[in-house]
Design a protein around this motif. Structure first.
Motif, PDB file in Angstrom:
ATOM      1  N   ALA A 185       0.832  -1.207   0.000  1.00 28.60           N
ATOM      2  CA  ALA A 185       0.000   0.000   0.000  1.00 28.60           C
ATOM      3  C   ALA A 185       0.867   1.257   0.000  1.00 28.60           C
ATOM      4  O   ALA A 185       0.531   2.256  -0.655  1.00 28.60           O
ATOM      5  CB  ALA A 185      -0.934  -0.013   1.213  1.00 28.60           C
ATOM      6  N   TRP A 186       1.985   1.220   0.727  1.00 31.41           N
ATOM      7  CA  TRP A 186       2.872   2.393   0.777  1.00 31.41           C
ATOM      8  C   TRP A 186       3.473   2.662  -0.599  1.00 31.41           C
ATOM      9  O   TRP A 186       3.498   3.800  -1.066  1.00 31.41           O
ATOM     10  CB  TRP A 186       3.978   2.172   1.796  1.00 31.41           C
ATOM     11  N   TRP A 187       3.936   1.625  -1.266  1.00 28.21           N
ATOM     12  CA  TRP A 187       4.525   1.821  -2.589  1.00 28.21           C
ATOM     13  C   TRP A 187       3.465   2.241  -3.606  1.00 28.21           C
ATOM     14  O   TRP A 187       3.724   3.061  -4.494  1.00 28.21           O
ATOM     15  CB  TRP A 187       5.239   0.555  -3.048  1.00 28.21           C
ATOM     16  N   ASN A 188       2.264   1.707  -3.486  1.00 25.24           N
ATOM     17  CA  ASN A 188       1.188   2.110  -4.380  1.00 25.24           C
ATOM     18  C   ASN A 188       0.932   3.613  -4.279  1.00 25.24           C
ATOM     19  O   ASN A 188       0.802   4.312  -5.289  1.00 25.24           O
ATOM     20  CB  ASN A 188      -0.079   1.330  -4.026  1.00 25.24           C
ATOM     21  N   ALA A 189       0.898   4.116  -3.049  1.00 24.96           N
ATOM     22  CA  ALA A 189       0.693   5.548  -2.847  1.00 24.96           C
ATOM     23  C   ALA A 189       1.901   6.355  -3.310  1.00 24.96           C
ATOM     24  O   ALA A 189       1.762   7.468  -3.825  1.00 24.96           O
ATOM     25  CB  ALA A 189       0.401   5.824  -1.378  1.00 24.96           C
ATOM     26  N   THR A 190       3.084   5.813  -3.139  1.00 26.33           N
ATOM     27  CA  THR A 190       4.312   6.536  -3.479  1.00 26.33           C
ATOM     28  C   THR A 190       4.442   6.763  -4.980  1.00 26.33           C
ATOM     29  O   THR A 190       4.852   7.835  -5.428  1.00 26.33           O
ATOM     30  CB  THR A 190       5.534   5.777  -2.938  1.00 26.33           C
ATOM     31  N   VAL A 191       4.104   5.776  -5.783  1.00 29.34           N
ATOM     32  CA  VAL A 191       4.286   5.917  -7.231  1.00 29.34           C
ATOM     33  C   VAL A 191       3.138   6.667  -7.895  1.00 29.34           C
ATOM     34  O   VAL A 191       3.282   7.138  -9.027  1.00 29.34           O
ATOM     35  CB  VAL A 191       4.474   4.552  -7.926  1.00 29.34           C
ATOM     36  N   ARG A 192       2.009   6.804  -7.192  1.00 34.05           N
ATOM     37  CA  ARG A 192       0.837   7.413  -7.815  1.00 34.05           C
ATOM     38  C   ARG A 192       1.166   8.808  -8.350  1.00 34.05           C
ATOM     39  O   ARG A 192       1.704   9.652  -7.649  1.00 34.05           O
ATOM     40  CB  ARG A 192      -0.308   7.500  -6.812  1.00 34.05           C
ATOM     41  N   GLY A 193       0.863   9.036  -9.622  1.00 35.69           N
ATOM     42  CA  GLY A 193       1.057  10.338 -10.232  1.00 35.69           C
ATOM     43  C   GLY A 193       2.450  10.613 -10.743  1.00 35.69           C
ATOM     44  O   GLY A 193       2.707  11.685 -11.280  1.00 35.69           O
ATOM     45  N   THR A 194       3.362   9.657 -10.610  1.00 39.33           N
ATOM     46  CA  THR A 194       4.751   9.903 -11.015  1.00 39.33           C
ATOM     47  C   THR A 194       5.051   9.432 -12.429  1.00 39.33           C
ATOM     48  O   THR A 194       6.046   9.856 -13.021  1.00 39.33           O
ATOM     49  CB  THR A 194       5.727   9.187 -10.067  1.00 39.33           C
ATOM     50  N   GLY A 195       4.250   8.518 -12.965  1.00 40.73           N
ATOM     51  CA  GLY A 195       4.570   7.911 -14.255  1.00 40.73           C
ATOM     52  C   GLY A 195       5.540   6.760 -14.146  1.00 40.73           C
ATOM     53  O   GLY A 195       5.878   6.141 -15.151  1.00 40.73           O
ATOM     54  N   VAL A 196       5.999   6.451 -12.941  1.00 40.51           N
ATOM     55  CA  VAL A 196       6.898   5.315 -12.721  1.00 40.51           C
ATOM     56  C   VAL A 196       6.047   4.069 -12.487  1.00 40.51           C
ATOM     57  O   VAL A 196       5.100   4.094 -11.700  1.00 40.51           O
ATOM     58  CB  VAL A 196       7.818   5.574 -11.520  1.00 40.51           C
ATOM     59  N   CYS A 197       6.365   2.983 -13.185  1.00 41.12           N
ATOM     60  CA  CYS A 197       5.631   1.734 -13.015  1.00 41.12           C
ATOM     61  C   CYS A 197       6.034   1.040 -11.718  1.00 41.12           C
ATOM     62  O   CYS A 197       7.202   1.071 -11.315  1.00 41.12           O
ATOM     63  CB  CYS A 197       5.902   0.792 -14.187  1.00 41.12           C
ATOM     64  N   LEU A 198       5.082   0.397 -11.089  1.00 42.91           N
ATOM     65  CA  LEU A 198       5.333  -0.378  -9.883  1.00 42.91           C
ATOM     66  C   LEU A 198       5.160  -1.857 -10.184  1.00 42.91           C
ATOM     67  O   LEU A 198       4.080  -2.302 -10.581  1.00 42.91           O
ATOM     68  CB  LEU A 198       4.350   0.036  -8.777  1.00 42.91           C
ATOM     69  N   TYR A 199       6.245  -2.609 -10.038  1.00 40.62           N
ATOM     70  CA  TYR A 199       6.194  -4.056 -10.048  1.00 40.62           C
ATOM     71  C   TYR A 199       6.568  -4.522  -8.641  1.00 40.62           C
ATOM     72  O   TYR A 199       7.258  -3.816  -7.910  1.00 40.62           O
ATOM     73  CB  TYR A 199       7.170  -4.664 -11.060  1.00 40.62           C
ATOM     74  N   VAL A 200       6.160  -5.713  -8.283  1.00 40.54           N
ATOM     75  CA  VAL A 200       6.399  -6.223  -6.933  1.00 40.54           C
ATOM     76  C   VAL A 200       7.334  -7.423  -6.989  1.00 40.54           C
ATOM     77  O   VAL A 200       7.061  -8.397  -7.702  1.00 40.54           O
ATOM     78  CB  VAL A 200       5.084  -6.616  -6.240  1.00 40.54           C
ATOM     79  N   GLY A 201       8.442  -7.341  -6.263  1.00 39.22           N
ATOM     80  CA  GLY A 201       9.342  -8.477  -6.139  1.00 39.22           C
ATOM     81  C   GLY A 201       8.779  -9.477  -5.149  1.00 39.22           C
ATOM     82  O   GLY A 201       8.421  -9.123  -4.019  1.00 39.22           O
ATOM     83  N   GLU A 202       8.674 -10.740  -5.562  1.00 36.99           N
ATOM     84  CA  GLU A 202       8.034 -11.785  -4.760  1.00 36.99           C
ATOM     85  C   GLU A 202       9.030 -12.860  -4.337  1.00 36.99           C
ATOM     86  O   GLU A 202       9.842 -13.323  -5.136  1.00 36.99           O
ATOM     87  CB  GLU A 202       6.898 -12.437  -5.564  1.00 36.99           C
ATOM     88  N   ALA A 203       8.916 -13.268  -3.076  1.00 36.48           N
ATOM     89  CA  ALA A 203       9.870 -14.207  -2.478  1.00 36.48           C
ATOM     90  C   ALA A 203       9.430 -15.655  -2.688  1.00 36.48           C
ATOM     91  O   ALA A 203       9.137 -16.381  -1.724  1.00 36.48           O
ATOM     92  CB  ALA A 203      10.041 -13.911  -0.995  1.00 36.48           C
ATOM     93  N   LEU A 204       9.396 -16.086  -3.927  1.00 32.18           N
ATOM     94  CA  LEU A 204       9.050 -17.479  -4.196  1.00 32.18           C
ATOM     95  C   LEU A 204       9.983 -18.428  -3.462  1.00 32.18           C
ATOM     96  O   LEU A 204       9.578 -19.523  -3.048  1.00 32.18           O
ATOM     97  CB  LEU A 204       9.105 -17.737  -5.708  1.00 32.18           C
ATOM     98  N   TYR A 205      11.232 -18.013  -3.258  1.00 29.24           N
ATOM     99  CA  TYR A 205      12.209 -18.891  -2.609  1.00 29.24           C
ATOM    100  C   TYR A 205      11.807 -19.265  -1.182  1.00 29.24           C
ATOM    101  O   TYR A 205      12.287 -20.269  -0.638  1.00 29.24           O
ATOM    102  CB  TYR A 205      13.588 -18.235  -2.615  1.00 29.24           C
ATOM    103  N   LYS A 206      10.937 -18.489  -0.567  1.00 28.17           N
ATOM    104  CA  LYS A 206      10.518 -18.796   0.802  1.00 28.17           C
ATOM    105  C   LYS A 206       9.423 -19.853   0.855  1.00 28.17           C
ATOM    106  O   LYS A 206       9.219 -20.481   1.906  1.00 28.17           O
ATOM    107  CB  LYS A 206      10.025 -17.526   1.495  1.00 28.17           C
ATOM    108  N   ALA A 207       8.712 -20.032  -0.243  1.00 32.78           N
ATOM    109  CA  ALA A 207       7.571 -20.955  -0.253  1.00 32.78           C
ATOM    110  C   ALA A 207       8.041 -22.390  -0.016  1.00 32.78           C
ATOM    111  O   ALA A 207       8.825 -22.933  -0.798  1.00 32.78           O
ATOM    112  CB  ALA A 207       6.814 -20.853  -1.570  1.00 32.78           C
ATOM    113  N   GLY A 208       7.580 -22.960   1.057  1.00 33.95           N
ATOM    114  CA  GLY A 208       7.952 -24.328   1.389  1.00 33.95           C
ATOM    115  C   GLY A 208       9.267 -24.484   2.114  1.00 33.95           C
ATOM    116  O   GLY A 208       9.665 -25.615   2.439  1.00 33.95           O
ATOM    117  N   ASP A 209       9.957 -23.391   2.392  1.00 31.79           N
ATOM    118  CA  ASP A 209      11.197 -23.454   3.161  1.00 31.79           C
ATOM    119  C   ASP A 209      10.845 -23.703   4.616  1.00 31.79           C
ATOM    120  O   ASP A 209      10.173 -22.877   5.250  1.00 31.79           O
ATOM    121  CB  ASP A 209      11.960 -22.141   3.016  1.00 31.79           C
ATOM    122  N   PRO A 210      11.266 -24.820   5.179  1.00 31.96           N
ATOM    123  CA  PRO A 210      10.871 -25.146   6.564  1.00 31.96           C
ATOM    124  C   PRO A 210      11.391 -24.143   7.586  1.00 31.96           C
ATOM    125  O   PRO A 210      10.874 -24.094   8.712  1.00 31.96           O
ATOM    126  CB  PRO A 210      11.472 -26.540   6.784  1.00 31.96           C
TER     127      PRO A 210
END
Length: 440
Positions: A355-380
């Protein structure tokens, strides 16, 4: 800015309207927004295999008016993802790379972020730096082929974008210059290099270093039809307890006029980002510039403009990386914060950081992509949330409610391949039912 149901033409017109609304200061903002909407029109560097679908899999045709980023990081440093080990034949290395690209296509991804400058060396025949040791096991040894040229060609042939991932300042994951290739610039210019935390870094406080690392990266921009220049989260190094980054001499020489060393360091990184963006545009039209930082700029307890988090690292203070400023100034084309936490995490809740990044980029023309931690999925070793195959899919569902979120990039390729609990398969089934072009 992206709004549901708006066409590119209406978005460009809205950008132009910013000038009247904002006065003279609106010119730059409107231009940035219009540029972002129109996207990189460089032609040769953007291919989508003829697929003009912009459907986001469950979100409807108009979900992403400018496309949806569906990317995967392919890390070469220390052979994390590719090549699987140093010393493979050129044919074997190429086959492994092709397998990563084919897997991306099979999962209906549309971009590969390939690390091509892992430790101040290169995965192409660079006139500035030696061949990377992840290829042959010997830094400076010719691997017998051009990995970057092959990656660009094969990615584009498959309708994938190729984002070239560079690390600006890391020289080595050790502190012995004698282990570097004899021709390595860090050996030819030992005054450029500082040891810290068991690693070697170029000193960001030296103007000659800043110019050199830009020149080295721009060589790839000039020679290859890459779609974007991509940086990760390494600027000044992450703090190490009991260690001091010994840049006293550079600060004494160049730090006058700044209130403190931290402000001077931030200015050094700001200059690197701003200059690199300008030089990319001068070198090859249509090549975008994106950065994937650690996701917390500052905690709200430190700065009221910060996020509702209690993270132990704040990029502004600890890495001297003013990531919020780069977005607000429009120096970059996209930001891809590494929001590597689960929904509800106590110190850094994925939902709150997004939500913070969504508000931060609003109106700037900069695209927001989200880095996702797939490596954590299933890590015990990870919390219970990461043992649920649906956690990552919930991230994408949540992002659909944030207008600026234009896609996701998954870390990393070997975890996409292994998919140990089916988290990536769940993402594809829930969200990637159709192909989608990358944002332009």
């Amino acid at each position: 800015m992206r709004r549901r149901g708006m066409t590119r033409r209406s978005l460009v017109a809205s950008a132009a309207g910013l000038v009247a609304a904002m006065g003279t200061g609106g010119d730059a903002a409107a231009a940035r927004t219009a540029r972002s909407v129109r996207g990189g029109a460089g032609g040769e560097s953007v291919r989508n295999g003829g697929d003009e679908s912009v459907r986001g899999g469950g979100g409807g045709e108009d979900r992403f008016a400018r496309g949806e980023m569906r990317g995967v990081w392919v890390a070469s440093v220390a052979n994390l993802d590719w090549p699987s080990r140093p010393g493979l034949t050129a044919a074997a290395q190429r086959a492994e790379l092709i397998a990563h690209l084919d897997r991306a296509v099979g999962l209906r991804l549309n971009a590969v972020v390939l690390q091509v400058r892992p430790t101040a060396d290169a995965l192409w025949p660079s006139p500035y730096e030696p061949w990377a040791d992840c290829l042959t096991g010997v830094q400076g040894k010719d691997p017998g082929w051009d990995p970057l040229a092959t990656a660009v060609r094969e990615a584009h042939d498959r309708g994938l974008e190729l984002h070239a991932w560079f690390n600006p300042y890391r020289v080595a994951n050790h502190t012995d210059p004698a282990r570097l290739a004899a021709s390595h610039p860090a050996r030819l210019h030992p005054e450029w290099v500082l040891p810290y935390g068991g690693k070697l870094y170029y000193n960001p406080g030296l103007p000659e270093v800043r110019r050199f690392v830009q020149d080295a990266m721009l060589d790839a921009v000039r020679r290859y039809a890459i779609d974007a220049v991509h940086w990760d989260d390494y600027f000044y190094p992450y703090p190490v307890a009991g260690q001091v980054f010994e840049d006293d001499a550079a600060y004494a020489r160049y730090g006058s006029g700044f209130p403190d060393r931290a402000a001077w360091r931030r200015d050094n990184v700001d200059r690197l980002v701003r200059e690199m963006g300008e030089r990319i545009r001068e070198t090859r039209q249509g090549v975008r510039f994106g950065i994937s930082p650690f996701a917390v700029w500052r905690n709200a307890a430190t700065d009221p403009l910060g996020s509702d988090t209690r993270a132990g690292v704040e990029t502004y203070d600890d890495l001297h990386a003013d990531t919020r400023k780069w977005v607000k100034e429009g120096w970059i084309d996209y930001i891809c914060p590494q929001i590597y936490w689960h929904i509800g995490q106590s110190a850094a809740d994925y939902a709150k950081v997004l939500a913070w990044w969504n508000a931060t980029v609003r109106g700037t023309g900069v695209c927001l992509y989200v880095g996702e931690a797939l490596y954590k999925a299933g890590d015990p070793a990870q919390p219970a949330a990461w043992q649920d195959p649906a956690e990552l899919s919930r991230h994408l569902t949540l992002a659909r409610d944030h207008e600026e979120a234009a896609g996701h990039v998954f870390f990393s390729a070997k975890h996409v391949a292994a998919d140990r609990i089916g988290a990536m398969a769940r993402v594809v089934a829930d969200h990637y039912q159709d192909r989608a072009r990358a944002p332009r």
